[in-house]
Design a protein around this motif. Structure first.
Motif, PDB file in Angstrom:
ATOM      1  N   GLY A 166       0.806  -1.215   0.000  1.00 17.06           N
ATOM      2  CA  GLY A 166       0.000   0.000   0.000  1.00 17.06           C
ATOM      3  C   GLY A 166       0.839   1.265   0.000  1.00 17.06           C
ATOM      4  N   VAL A 167       1.948   1.254   0.724  1.00 18.59           N
ATOM      5  CA  VAL A 167       2.832   2.418   0.785  1.00 18.59           C
ATOM      6  C   VAL A 167       3.446   2.697  -0.586  1.00 18.59           C
ATOM      7  N   GLY A 168       4.010   1.640  -1.205  1.00 15.08           N
ATOM      8  CA  GLY A 168       4.611   1.810  -2.517  1.00 15.08           C
ATOM      9  C   GLY A 168       3.601   2.210  -3.575  1.00 15.08           C
ATOM     10  N   ALA A 169       2.413   1.599  -3.538  1.00 10.94           N
ATOM     11  CA  ALA A 169       1.368   1.917  -4.516  1.00 10.94           C
ATOM     12  C   ALA A 169       0.881   3.351  -4.364  1.00 10.94           C
ATOM     13  N   PHE A 170       0.818   3.844  -3.127  1.00 12.64           N
ATOM     14  CA  PHE A 170       0.368   5.216  -2.884  1.00 12.64           C
ATOM     15  C   PHE A 170       1.334   6.207  -3.528  1.00 12.64           C
ATOM     16  N   VAL A 171       2.632   5.953  -3.384  1.00  9.81           N
ATOM     17  CA  VAL A 171       3.638   6.830  -3.985  1.00  9.81           C
ATOM     18  C   VAL A 171       3.561   6.758  -5.508  1.00  9.81           C
ATOM     19  N   ALA A 238       5.708  14.569   0.621  1.00 11.35           N
ATOM     20  CA  ALA A 238       6.087  15.943   0.266  1.00 11.35           C
ATOM     21  C   ALA A 238       7.485  15.989  -0.339  1.00 11.35           C
ATOM     22  N   ILE A 239       8.442  15.366   0.316  1.00  9.51           N
ATOM     23  CA  ILE A 239       9.835  15.453  -0.134  1.00  9.51           C
ATOM     24  C   ILE A 239      10.034  14.688  -1.440  1.00  9.51           C
ATOM     25  N   VAL A 240       9.387  13.541  -1.586  1.00 13.15           N
ATOM     26  CA  VAL A 240       9.510  12.771  -2.825  1.00 13.15           C
ATOM     27  C   VAL A 240       9.017  13.592  -4.015  1.00 13.15           C
ATOM     28  N   ARG A 241       7.902  14.276  -3.845  1.00 12.34           N
ATOM     29  CA  ARG A 241       7.366  15.073  -4.951  1.00 12.34           C
ATOM     30  C   ARG A 241       8.315  16.198  -5.331  1.00 12.34           C
ATOM     31  N   PHE A 299      16.403   7.731   4.635  1.00  8.10           N
ATOM     32  CA  PHE A 299      17.060   6.949   3.580  1.00  8.10           C
ATOM     33  C   PHE A 299      16.074   6.219   2.678  1.00  8.10           C
ATOM     34  N   SER A 300      14.881   5.922   3.175  1.00  8.90           N
ATOM     35  CA  SER A 300      13.891   5.280   2.310  1.00  8.90           C
ATOM     36  C   SER A 300      13.393   6.230   1.220  1.00  8.90           C
ATOM     37  N   LEU A 301      13.662   7.525   1.382  1.00 12.17           N
ATOM     38  CA  LEU A 301      13.280   8.489   0.352  1.00 12.17           C
ATOM     39  C   LEU A 301      13.872   8.123  -1.001  1.00 12.17           C
ATOM     40  N   VAL A 302      15.069   7.564  -0.996  1.00 12.85           N
ATOM     41  CA  VAL A 302      15.726   7.197  -2.256  1.00 12.85           C
ATOM     42  C   VAL A 302      14.880   6.179  -3.015  1.00 12.85           C
ATOM     43  N   GLY A 303      14.427   5.142  -2.328  1.00 12.54           N
ATOM     44  CA  GLY A 303      13.593   4.131  -2.964  1.00 12.54           C
ATOM     45  C   GLY A 303      12.265   4.690  -3.431  1.00 12.54           C
ATOM     46  N   TYR A 304      11.668   5.552  -2.607  1.00  9.39           N
ATOM     47  CA  TYR A 304      10.369   6.118  -2.982  1.00  9.39           C
ATOM     48  C   TYR A 304      10.478   7.073  -4.164  1.00  9.39           C
ATOM     49  N   VAL A 305      11.596   7.781  -4.277  1.00  4.36           N
ATOM     50  CA  VAL A 305      11.820   8.625  -5.459  1.00  4.36           C
ATOM     51  C   VAL A 305      11.864   7.746  -6.715  1.00  4.36           C
ATOM     52  N   ALA A 306      12.533   6.603  -6.616  1.00  3.70           N
ATOM     53  CA  ALA A 306      12.602   5.677  -7.754  1.00  3.70           C
ATOM     54  C   ALA A 306      11.205   5.163  -8.122  1.00  3.70           C
ATOM     55  N   CYS A 366      11.306  -1.792  -4.490  1.00  8.08           N
ATOM     56  CA  CYS A 366      10.917  -0.926  -5.609  1.00  8.08           C
ATOM     57  C   CYS A 366      10.353  -1.760  -6.758  1.00  8.08           C
ATOM     58  N   LEU A 367      11.045  -2.859  -7.101  1.00  7.55           N
ATOM     59  CA  LEU A 367      10.565  -3.729  -8.177  1.00  7.55           C
ATOM     60  C   LEU A 367       9.203  -4.319  -7.846  1.00  7.55           C
ATOM     61  N   TRP A 368       9.045  -4.772  -6.598  1.00  7.26           N
ATOM     62  CA  TRP A 368       7.773  -5.368  -6.188  1.00  7.26           C
ATOM     63  C   TRP A 368       6.644  -4.350  -6.221  1.00  7.26           C
ATOM     64  N   SER A 369       6.894  -3.151  -5.712  1.00  4.70           N
ATOM     65  CA  SER A 369       5.864  -2.109  -5.685  1.00  4.70           C
ATOM     66  C   SER A 369       5.390  -1.765  -7.091  1.00  4.70           C
ATOM     67  N   VAL A 370       6.337  -1.614  -8.020  1.00  4.72           N
ATOM     68  CA  VAL A 370       5.977  -1.254  -9.389  1.00  4.72           C
ATOM     69  C   VAL A 370       5.294  -2.424 -10.092  1.00  4.72           C
TER      70      VAL A 370
END
Length: 486
Positions: A166-171, A238-241, A299-306, A366-370
């Motif tokens: 849910g977290v990855g899909a939301f991003v 916010a930061i990812v955007r 540090f998880s921001l890096v993955g969420y940006v991807a 990241c791969l799983w979320s996408v």
């Protein structure tokens, strides 16, 4: 142990479920969408014999019963028989589809493929974003009840839980419709555009700050290894955007997938070759400074940006000009192929590198979320095509949040059905819906001892909670009100 400590222990040290169970759960929402459409088509055919009483109330109750209630039940009392539920639902809907096709047959499949569709927004993208929001809203409260399986909750370090997805899909859902994905031209300099993006995220920063203050003041339970001591998901969004907007000002948007891969791959390399992974997993150094206190969030921001940039790429692809049904079927097929490729890459990565970890936001996560998001989107695309074929065959245009054929002259009827559609109501007030869900979750936890509730009472609380969420945005949609925070 205090009540707070008991609740924190209840949501900690969990290992998740298998990816296949998360994937099976992805089929339920599209089936619910098809079910809602078939109910409306059958009602259209029987309108002379079956009038709809109190249409405004009836549409809300129908949408809630058919779209929301099954999701509540599937993650609570029916979670242990989820596979059987999905299979039975599929068989039942197939029988109804065969019945409707045999009683109509107004459109041949060849003619259907050559037809053109008209739309303001891509319907299955809208439904995907709404359903991610709805499932998130259900989960953030349900996780505090014993009726919600522990395997669905967020994992401690490694594993795949429904809430992890849910977290990855939301991003990704946010990246799917961002200005860059919509090819929205920006006037002025690049600096002014970046400043505009900084200003546009103030609601998320304000909500994150309000959540931080309220949680600390109320002594609300916290899962520290989720984001850290002071961090929360609003800050991440916010930061990812902002970071992604800054990157895509200087990088070609059409290559977002490549930069997403480079970012997540480089981050994984850093996890493997430096002491970063040990630093993130070690949980005894929170008091050193702000970075140690909030290391997971930072540090998880890096993955969420991807993940966000992958969402931008998917959005770019889906928003390419196309109107013929044959073209859209090809696009959905390509999404399915992309899903298979990403799941293959994920299996390879898990075998050779490490398992999925939402806490680290590593390359497998990241791969799983996408991949899982693409599967979800593809299912909604297929559901939308099925409904469009049966709408054209039955002459029914009263199915909201779905395509209409270009030659159909049902604009006024379509506008009215959209006005009474719960999906559209949530879509037009997504942030308000998410904020309201967070507020009601906190209020519910303050008045209900969630750990001592039996299954029936827990489900009733969740139903009332979700109905209140839906009722608020539904009334706003009927009134033509879209709440903007900027």
């Amino acid at each position: 142990m205090s009540q707070k400590e008991l609740k924190e222990a209840f949501i900690s040290n969990l290992n998740g479920t298998g990816m296949e169970e998360v994937a099976v759960g992805s089929f339920l929402s599209p089936l619910c969408v098809i079910n809602r459409g078939l109910v409306l088509i059958l009602h259209h055919q029987a309108r002379g014999h079956l009038p709809l009483p109190l249409p405004l109330v009836s549409h809300l109750l129908l949408d809630f019963s058919v779209l929301i209630l099954p999701l509540i039940l599937s993650c609570t009392v029916l979670s242990d028989v989820l596979h059987q539920v999905v299979l039975s639902f599929t068989v039942a809907l197939t029988c109804v589809l065969i019945y409707i096709y045999r009683t109509n047959r107004q459109t041949s499949f060849g003619t259907f493929l050559q037809s053109h569709v008209r739309f303001k927004h891509i319907p299955f993208v809208t439904i995907f974003r709404v359903m991610v929001n709805v499932k998130t809203a259900i989960s953030i409260l349900a996780v505090d009840f014993r009726v919600f399986p522990r395997r669905y909750a967020k994992t401690e370090t490694y594993g795949t839980g429904v809430m992890d997805f849910g977290v990855g899909a939301f991003v990704l859902a946010n990246g799917l419709v961002c200005p860059e994905a919509r090819r929205k031209d920006f006037s002025g300099s690049k600096l002014s555009y970046i400043l505009k993006q900084l200003l546009s995220v103030w609601p998320l920063v304000a909500l994150g700050t309000a959540r931080l203050v309220s949680v600390k003041m109320a002594g609300y339970q916290e899962h520290v290894t989720e984001y850290g001591v002071h961090w929360n998901f609003f800050f991440t969004l916010a930061i990812v955007r902002v970071v992604t907007s800054m990157l895509l000002v200087v990088l070609p948007v059409s290559k977002s997938w490549l930069f997403a891969l480079l970012i997540s791959g480089s981050y994984q390399l850093a996890l493997e070759t430096t002491g970063l992974k040990a630093f993130l997993i070690h949980n005894k150094d929170r008091g050193k400074d702000l970075l140690h206190a909030n290391k997971e969030g930072v540090f998880s921001l890096v993955g969420y940006v991807a993940i966000y940039m992958a969402g931008v790429q998917i959005g770019l692809y889906l928003m390419q000009p196309r109107s013929q049904i044959r073209e859209w079927l090809k696009a959905i097929f390509n999404l399915c192929m992309g899903t298979l490729v990403l799941f293959a890459a994920l299996c390879t990565c898990q075998t050779l590198v490490e398992p999925v970890s939402r806490r680290l936001a590593n390359l497998p996560f990241c791969l799983w979320s996408v991949a899982q998001s693409l599967l979800f989107i593809s299912c909604f695309g297929i559901a939308d095509m099925i409904l469009l074929f049966y709408k054209s065959s039955s002459g029914c245009h009263s199915v909201p949040s779905s395509w209409n054929l270009s030659e159909s002259a049902a604009d006024k009827q379509t506008d009215e059905t959209e006005r009474t559609c719960l999906v559209q109501a949530v879509s037009k007030n997504q942030l308000l819906f998410f904020l309201l869900a967070n507020v009601l979750t906190g209020l519910t936890n303050s008045v209900v001892d969630t750990l001592s509730c039996d299954s029936l009472f827990s489900v009733c609380v969740l139903m009332v909670y979700m109905f209140l969420n839906c009722f608020v945005v539904y009334v706003l949609n009927l009134s033509g009100i879209t709440v903007k925070f900027w």
